[in-house]
Motif scaffolding. Structure first.
Motif, PDB file in Angstrom:
ATOM      1  N   GLY A 101       0.814  -6.039   6.770  1.00 13.30           N
ATOM      2  CA  GLY A 101      -0.146  -6.019   7.417  1.00 13.30           C
ATOM      3  C   GLY A 101       0.025  -6.152   8.902  1.00 13.30           C
ATOM      4  O   GLY A 101       0.909  -6.295   9.433  1.00 13.30           O
ATOM      5  N   TYR A 102      -1.258  -6.001   9.725  1.00 17.82           N
ATOM      6  CA  TYR A 102      -1.188  -6.148  11.048  1.00 17.82           C
ATOM      7  C   TYR A 102      -2.416  -7.091  11.602  1.00 17.82           C
ATOM      8  O   TYR A 102      -3.624  -7.028  10.979  1.00 17.82           O
ATOM      9  CB  TYR A 102      -1.354  -4.783  11.771  1.00 17.82           C
TER      10      TYR A 102
ATOM     11  N   PRO B  66       4.472  -9.549   8.013  1.00 18.95           N
ATOM     12  CA  PRO B  66       5.221  -9.409   6.798  1.00 18.95           C
ATOM     13  C   PRO B  66       4.568 -10.177   5.798  1.00 18.95           C
ATOM     14  O   PRO B  66       4.148 -11.175   5.801  1.00 18.95           O
ATOM     15  CB  PRO B  66       6.667 -10.096   6.962  1.00 18.95           C
ATOM     16  N   GLY B  67       4.539  -9.309   4.491  1.00 20.81           N
ATOM     17  CA  GLY B  67       4.003 -10.204   3.305  1.00 20.81           C
ATOM     18  C   GLY B  67       2.130 -10.029   3.319  1.00 20.81           C
ATOM     19  O   GLY B  67       1.600 -10.400   2.308  1.00 20.81           O
ATOM     20  N   GLY B  68       1.799  -9.257   4.297  1.00 17.77           N
ATOM     21  CA  GLY B  68       0.225  -9.410   4.596  1.00 17.77           C
ATOM     22  C   GLY B  68      -0.222  -7.908   4.114  1.00 17.77           C
ATOM     23  O   GLY B  68       0.425  -7.171   3.511  1.00 17.77           O
TER      24      GLY B  68
ATOM     25  N   HIS C 115      -0.990  -9.579  -2.523  1.00 15.87           N
ATOM     26  CA  HIS C 115      -0.846  -9.895  -3.758  1.00 15.87           C
ATOM     27  C   HIS C 115       0.334  -9.020  -4.633  1.00 15.87           C
ATOM     28  O   HIS C 115       0.954  -9.537  -5.735  1.00 15.87           O
ATOM     29  CB  HIS C 115      -1.977  -9.815  -4.645  1.00 15.87           C
ATOM     30  N   LEU C 116       0.758  -7.989  -4.130  1.00 21.28           N
ATOM     31  CA  LEU C 116       1.937  -7.286  -4.787  1.00 21.28           C
ATOM     32  C   LEU C 116       3.483  -7.349  -4.178  1.00 21.28           C
ATOM     33  O   LEU C 116       4.184  -6.549  -4.392  1.00 21.28           O
ATOM     34  CB  LEU C 116       1.425  -5.602  -4.967  1.00 21.28           C
ATOM     35  N   HIS C 117       3.488  -7.924  -3.056  1.00 19.31           N
ATOM     36  CA  HIS C 117       4.432  -8.127  -2.354  1.00 19.31           C
ATOM     37  C   HIS C 117       5.629  -8.667  -3.548  1.00 19.31           C
ATOM     38  O   HIS C 117       5.577  -9.459  -4.343  1.00 19.31           O
ATOM     39  CB  HIS C 117       4.181  -9.459  -1.324  1.00 19.31           C
ATOM     40  N   ASN C 118       6.752  -8.097  -3.446  1.00 22.15           N
ATOM     41  CA  ASN C 118       8.103  -8.142  -4.065  1.00 22.15           C
ATOM     42  C   ASN C 118       7.867  -7.452  -5.352  1.00 22.15           C
ATOM     43  O   ASN C 118       8.585  -7.836  -6.391  1.00 22.15           O
ATOM     44  CB  ASN C 118       8.395  -9.599  -4.172  1.00 22.15           C
TER      45      ASN C 118
END
Length: 81
Positions: free
Chosen positions: A40-41, A49-51, A56-59
């Motif tokens: 995300g930004y 990172p991870g945003g 919720h679907l990270h990894n």
């Protein structure tokens, strides 16, 4: 459902974008698997990172950089604005 697209960065990384071109993550070849890495930004444009809309679907693990599998595993998770 919003359309997701893949753009090859190199042999081990693909960037993931919404239909409007917004970058929402990367698909990275890590070891023997492909993993979706959400991004995300913030308000200044710095990467988080991870945003982002698919945090919720990270990894999430995928078998390959395949658009059909990307839609099957991530498409329903896209938050519509």
């Amino acid at each position: 459902m919003n359309s997701l697209t893949l753009t090859c960065v190199n042999a081990n990384v693909y960037s993931v974008h919404l239909a409007d071109g917004s970058h929402i993550g990367n698909l990275k070849h890590i070891g023997t698997v492909w993993k979706f890495k959400a991004v995300g930004y913030d308000h200044t444009g710095s990467i988080e990172p991870g945003g982002g809309p698919l945090t919720h679907l990270h990894n999430t693990v995928l078998s390959a950089p395949d658009v059909a599998e990307l839609h099957a595993k991530l498409g329903a998770g896209v938050v519509k604005s």
